[in-house]
Design an enzyme around this catalytic site. Structure first.
Site: not given
Ligand code: GRF
Length: 206
Positions: A14, A111
């Site tokens: 996170g 990504h």
């Protein structure tokens, strides 16, 4: 400008979620993270939501063995929260076409490679190193049914150093992700992303 309501999907650490929360709190991004969802009840990153009293929903792989059931639960929570934009920040599951259709043009993913190189993998940094590329980086893109192939919003490049390991390269890329993801969310919120087929044109600020 009305602040956008953002739902963030995570599966792990996170740190991108934290970067986005920081950017919204600083006022750099005109959005509020109104829901954090995870397919892992023990995802470390949920702490960042809980610390800031952002509602959390989990659809754990142990409890919801079936992918459709997990995603239906999360989708219902996103709908109930009135989410405008969904951000995948370290989300490790392919979204069902019905989920993507429900939020068409409203899902961004980050990504850790310069797509289309090293897409469709959870080991992009290792594969970049193994391949011997000299430059890598990160990509923020719209999510479509074709995994990691949606229209590219932003890319940030980093050098690959001679003595890099997967960890050192991943750390260098991650530092760029923490800037690129909030920036892309800010552009989306400002209505500055114009989709032109596979290309995203970034419109000038007013
Ligand atoms: C990031 O490298 C992201 O690009 C990839 O998964 C990682 C998540 O990191 N999809 P974090 O959970 O945001 O720290």
């Amino acid at each position: 400008m009305r602040r956008a309501r953002v739902g963030v999907l995570i599966s792990g650490r996170g740190s991108n979620l934290r970067a986005l929360l920081d950017a919204t709190e600083r006022g750099d991004v005109p959005a509020d993270v109104v829901l954090v969802a995870s397919n892992r009840a023990d995802a470390q990153g949920l702490v960042h939501a809980r610390e800031r009293a952002v509602p959390v929903v989990t659809a754990d792989r142990q409890r919801f063995g079936n992918r459709a059931a997990r995603q239906d639960r999360i989708r219902a929570a996103l709908d109930a929260a009135g989410v405008d934009l969904v951000v995948l920040a370290g989300w490790d599951e392919i979204l069902a076409p019905s989920f993507i259709a429900a939020f068409a043009g409203r899902i961004l993913n980050v990504h850790p490679s310069l797509l289309p190189a090293f897409g469709k993998t959870l080991h992009a940094q290792a594969e970049a190193l193994e391949h011997g590329v000299k430059v890598s980086g990160c990509t923020v893109h719209f999510v479509t049914d074709d995994v990691d192939c949606g229209p590219i919003v932003l890319q940030r490049a980093v050098p690959v150093e001679e003595d890099d390991t997967v960890e050192t390269l991943a750390t260098r890329i991650l530092a760029e992700e923490h800037h690129a993801l909030p920036e892309a969310v800010g552009l989306w919120c400002a209505g500055r992303l114009h989709l032109d087929g596979q290309r995203v044109r970034i419109l000038p600020a007013d």
